[in-house]
Design a protein around this motif. Structure first.
Motif, PDB file in Angstrom:
ATOM      1  N   THR A 218       0.804  -1.215   0.000  1.00 46.62           N
ATOM      2  CA  THR A 218       0.000   0.000   0.000  1.00 46.62           C
ATOM      3  C   THR A 218       0.840   1.269   0.000  1.00 46.62           C
ATOM      4  OG1 THR A 218      -0.144  -0.038   2.430  1.00 46.62           O
ATOM      5  CG2 THR A 218      -1.867  -1.181   1.202  1.00 46.62           C
ATOM      6  N   ARG A 219       2.149   1.157   0.290  1.00 38.80           N
ATOM      7  CA  ARG A 219       2.996   2.337   0.373  1.00 38.80           C
ATOM      8  C   ARG A 219       3.489   2.818  -0.981  1.00 38.80           C
ATOM      9  NH1 ARG A 219       6.343  -0.762   4.947  1.00 38.80           N
ATOM     10  NH2 ARG A 219       5.888  -2.366   3.388  1.00 38.80           N
ATOM     11  N   ASP A 220       3.766   1.893  -1.922  1.00 38.49           N
ATOM     12  CA  ASP A 220       4.337   2.318  -3.203  1.00 38.49           C
ATOM     13  C   ASP A 220       3.720   1.612  -4.409  1.00 38.49           C
ATOM     14  OD1 ASP A 220       5.393  -0.222  -2.977  1.00 38.49           O
ATOM     15  OD2 ASP A 220       7.449   0.440  -2.630  1.00 38.49           O
ATOM     16  N   GLY A 221       2.746   0.734  -4.185  1.00 38.95           N
ATOM     17  CA  GLY A 221       2.093   0.053  -5.301  1.00 38.95           C
ATOM     18  C   GLY A 221       2.850  -1.141  -5.845  1.00 38.95           C
ATOM     19  N   SER A 222       4.022  -1.429  -5.284  1.00 36.49           N
ATOM     20  CA  SER A 222       4.790  -2.576  -5.759  1.00 36.49           C
ATOM     21  C   SER A 222       4.092  -3.874  -5.361  1.00 36.49           C
ATOM     22  CB  SER A 222       6.212  -2.546  -5.191  1.00 36.49           C
ATOM     23  OG  SER A 222       6.177  -2.620  -3.771  1.00 36.49           O
ATOM     24  N   CYS A 223       4.414  -4.946  -6.060  1.00 44.26           N
ATOM     25  CA  CYS A 223       3.784  -6.240  -5.813  1.00 44.26           C
ATOM     26  C   CYS A 223       4.846  -7.325  -5.745  1.00 44.26           C
ATOM     27  CB  CYS A 223       2.772  -6.582  -6.916  1.00 44.26           C
ATOM     28  SG  CYS A 223       1.440  -5.367  -7.108  1.00 44.26           S
ATOM     29  N   GLU A 224       4.554  -8.355  -4.982  1.00 41.96           N
ATOM     30  CA  GLU A 224       5.454  -9.496  -4.892  1.00 41.96           C
ATOM     31  C   GLU A 224       4.651 -10.761  -4.640  1.00 41.96           C
ATOM     32  OE1 GLU A 224       8.137  -9.431  -1.627  1.00 41.96           O
ATOM     33  OE2 GLU A 224       6.634  -8.836  -0.155  1.00 41.96           O
ATOM     34  N   ARG A 225       5.249 -11.882  -4.977  1.00 40.22           N
ATOM     35  CA  ARG A 225       4.624 -13.176  -4.759  1.00 40.22           C
ATOM     36  C   ARG A 225       5.087 -13.762  -3.435  1.00 40.22           C
ATOM     37  NH1 ARG A 225       1.598 -15.468  -8.975  1.00 40.22           N
ATOM     38  NH2 ARG A 225       0.959 -13.699 -10.282  1.00 40.22           N
ATOM     39  N   LEU A 226       4.149 -14.372  -2.731  1.00 39.69           N
ATOM     40  CA  LEU A 226       4.446 -15.051  -1.473  1.00 39.69           C
ATOM     41  C   LEU A 226       4.135 -16.526  -1.669  1.00 39.69           C
ATOM     42  CD1 LEU A 226       5.101 -15.093   1.578  1.00 39.69           C
ATOM     43  CD2 LEU A 226       2.702 -14.579   2.008  1.00 39.69           C
ATOM     44  N   GLY A 227       5.180 -17.362  -1.642  1.00 38.50           N
ATOM     45  CA  GLY A 227       4.993 -18.791  -1.855  1.00 38.50           C
ATOM     46  C   GLY A 227       4.233 -19.439  -0.709  1.00 38.50           C
ATOM     47  N   LEU A 228       3.299 -20.305  -1.025  1.00 35.13           N
ATOM     48  CA  LEU A 228       2.543 -21.044  -0.023  1.00 35.13           C
ATOM     49  C   LEU A 228       3.029 -22.492   0.019  1.00 35.13           C
ATOM     50  CD1 LEU A 228      -1.058 -19.690  -0.721  1.00 35.13           C
ATOM     51  CD2 LEU A 228       0.453 -19.096   1.170  1.00 35.13           C
ATOM     52  N   PRO A 229       2.854 -23.165   1.156  1.00 31.93           N
ATOM     53  CA  PRO A 229       3.293 -24.573   1.237  1.00 31.93           C
ATOM     54  C   PRO A 229       2.647 -25.410   0.149  1.00 31.93           C
ATOM     55  CG  PRO A 229       2.724 -23.732   3.407  1.00 31.93           C
ATOM     56  CD  PRO A 229       2.296 -22.688   2.428  1.00 31.93           C
ATOM     57  N   LYS A 230       3.422 -26.303  -0.416  1.00 28.50           N
ATOM     58  CA  LYS A 230       2.930 -27.148  -1.499  1.00 28.50           C
ATOM     59  C   LYS A 230       2.609 -28.546  -0.976  1.00 28.50           C
ATOM     60  CE  LYS A 230       3.488 -24.036  -4.720  1.00 28.50           C
ATOM     61  NZ  LYS A 230       3.741 -22.888  -3.864  1.00 28.50           N
ATOM     62  N   GLY A 231       1.866 -29.289  -1.744  1.00 26.94           N
ATOM     63  CA  GLY A 231       1.607 -30.680  -1.397  1.00 26.94           C
ATOM     64  C   GLY A 231       0.206 -30.957  -0.930  1.00 26.94           C
ATOM     65  N   GLU A 232      -0.575 -29.907  -0.706  1.00 25.14           N
ATOM     66  CA  GLU A 232      -1.951 -30.134  -0.268  1.00 25.14           C
ATOM     67  C   GLU A 232      -2.760 -28.885  -0.553  1.00 25.14           C
ATOM     68  OE1 GLU A 232      -4.621 -30.848   3.764  1.00 25.14           O
ATOM     69  OE2 GLU A 232      -2.476 -30.527   3.886  1.00 25.14           O
ATOM     70  N   ARG A 233      -4.003 -29.097  -0.985  1.00 23.14           N
ATOM     71  CA  ARG A 233      -4.907 -27.964  -1.144  1.00 23.14           C
ATOM     72  C   ARG A 233      -5.102 -27.296   0.210  1.00 23.14           C
ATOM     73  NH1 ARG A 233     -10.366 -27.282  -4.342  1.00 23.14           N
ATOM     74  NH2 ARG A 233     -11.457 -25.790  -3.027  1.00 23.14           N
ATOM     75  N   LEU A 234      -5.192 -25.969   0.177  1.00 21.86           N
ATOM     76  CA  LEU A 234      -5.329 -25.212   1.410  1.00 21.86           C
ATOM     77  C   LEU A 234      -6.715 -25.429   2.002  1.00 21.86           C
ATOM     78  CD1 LEU A 234      -3.445 -23.351   2.960  1.00 21.86           C
ATOM     79  CD2 LEU A 234      -4.329 -21.426   1.667  1.00 21.86           C
ATOM     80  N   TRP A 235      -7.088 -24.638   2.989  1.00 16.79           N
ATOM     81  CA  TRP A 235      -8.352 -24.721   3.686  1.00 16.79           C
ATOM     82  C   TRP A 235      -9.531 -24.746   2.713  1.00 16.79           C
ATOM     83  CZ3 TRP A 235      -4.691 -21.110   3.422  1.00 16.79           C
ATOM     84  CH2 TRP A 235      -4.982 -19.967   2.689  1.00 16.79           C
ATOM     85  N   ARG A 236     -10.640 -25.337   3.099  1.00 15.72           N
ATOM     86  CA  ARG A 236     -11.838 -25.327   2.273  1.00 15.72           C
ATOM     87  C   ARG A 236     -12.498 -23.958   2.243  1.00 15.72           C
ATOM     88  NH1 ARG A 236     -15.288 -30.819   3.613  1.00 15.72           N
ATOM     89  NH2 ARG A 236     -13.930 -32.295   2.543  1.00 15.72           N
TER      90      ARG A 236
END
Length: 349
Positions: A218-236
């Motif tokens: 929100t400070r400068d409009g930049s964006c980045e990707r945040l990796g999530l744990p792999k191997g299982e679908r997340l919460w329902r």
């Protein structure tokens, strides 16, 4: 001339009583004053006093097709401090906008904001006062847009959406001034529709079931990707992720409760919670300084209902990471089997 009196000159018991009565929406500002204030605001003593004052509660929403049913979780009146029983009560909230079936919902302090535009472009917003249970029409945004992701940073509600030209724009609603303003356009014009949205390090992060999170600064409009744990679908449901004390937690039935180590840029399992139930549909929110962990249980429940359970988890940083201490499970109540957890909001006076 003697120096003027300060809060630090008072007995610690008086300081705790004063801080416990400060609305939580001001805690972030107070934490910047000094390390002592930040430590005291997060202390069990302050949360214990707030519990006796019944200042905090959770607002929990289940959906079934287009119908919504809300519940509140709050401390029982005349509560014994040694038992800390919570009441899970159905509340009648008739959302005034009949054309909006599933608005985006966030909370600041004691107010809950319903942002329209999930399926059809809209500029409407409604605000619920959780203390009185009454809705009011909020100021309209600058233009009708499709709402993609919504997050709270400080006292502002950031809405990431698209207009007729399909370009991604961001508007921010300032709860202090009651006005909308344009925010910086995200550098990443990609996919912002999310299964869950959290705010971390002043960034609005759109989390996806099957891929990484996309984070807008929100400070400068930049964006980045945040990796999530792999191997299982997340919460329902979209309630299986939560940020507490600027730490992101997610729950996986396979791995358990995990937290994101932003310094090491990796995911780690919270220690000491191997006995947590392995469930699929969960909700998490802060409740008197602890993480309220809610889940549904259909096993052994007859008829067309399922049970809603809760455990309070104390989370503490240590040299090994984050340690969790879970209290005994509490059966909150039952809901129809077709209900799906949709929102779990921490509200405070």
């Amino acid at each position: 001339m003697p120096p003027p009196p300060s809060l630090s000159s008072l007995p610690i018991e008086i300081v705790l009583e004063i801080l416990a009565r400060v609305p939580k929406r001001f805690h972030q500002t107070l934490s910047c004053v000094s390390k002592t204030f930040r430590r005291l605001l997060r202390s069990p003593e302050v949360h214990k006093i707030r519990s006796l004052l019944r200042r905090d509660s959770l607002f929990i929403c289940f959906v079934e097709k287009t119908d919504q049913q809300w519940f509140s979780l709050r401390r029982a009146e005349n509560n014994n401090p040694t038992t800390e029983m919570n009441h899970f009560v159905s509340i009648d909230l008739a959302f005034p906008c009949q054309t909006e079936k599933e608005p985006s919902v966030v909370a600041i302090g004691a107010e809950i904001f319903f942002i329209c535009g999930s399926f059809y472009p809209s500029s409407a917003m409604w605000v619920l006062d959780s203390r009185t249970g009454t809705f009011r029409r909020g100021p309209s945004s600058r233009a009708a847009r499709l709402c993609k992701s919504v997050g709270v940073v400080g006292s502002k509600v950031y809405v990431i959406g698209s207009y007729r030209d399909d370009e991604i724009h961001v508007e921010a609603f300032d709860a202090k001034t009651n006005t909308w303003e344009l925010a910086l356009v995200p550098e990443d014009q990609g996919w912002w529709s999310s299964d869950a949205t959290v705010s971390l390090n002043r960034k609005v992060c759109a989390l996806h079931f099957s891929s990484d999170a996309n984070c807008y600064d929100t400070r400068d409009g930049s964006c980045e990707r945040l990796g999530l744990p792999k191997g299982e679908r997340l919460w329902r449901s979209r309630t299986g992720a939560y940020v507490m004390n600027n730490v992101l937690y997610v729950y996986y039935a396979r791995f358990g409760l995990m937290w994101y180590d932003s310094e090491m840029r990796l995911w780690r399992v919270v220690n000491g919670l191997s006995h947590l139930n392995k469930v699929r549909s969960v909700a998490m929110a802060e409740y008197y300084g602890k993480l309220a962990f809610l889940w549904e249980d259909e096993v052994g429940v007859s008829g067309g209902t399922k049970e809603v359970w809760c455990r309070m988890i104390a989370l503490e940083r240590s040299e090994e990471g984050v340690d969790g201490i879970a209290e005994a499970s509490q059966l909150l109540g039952s809901v129809p089997r077709g209900y799906i957890l949709r929102h779990c909001l921490s509200v405070s006076d």
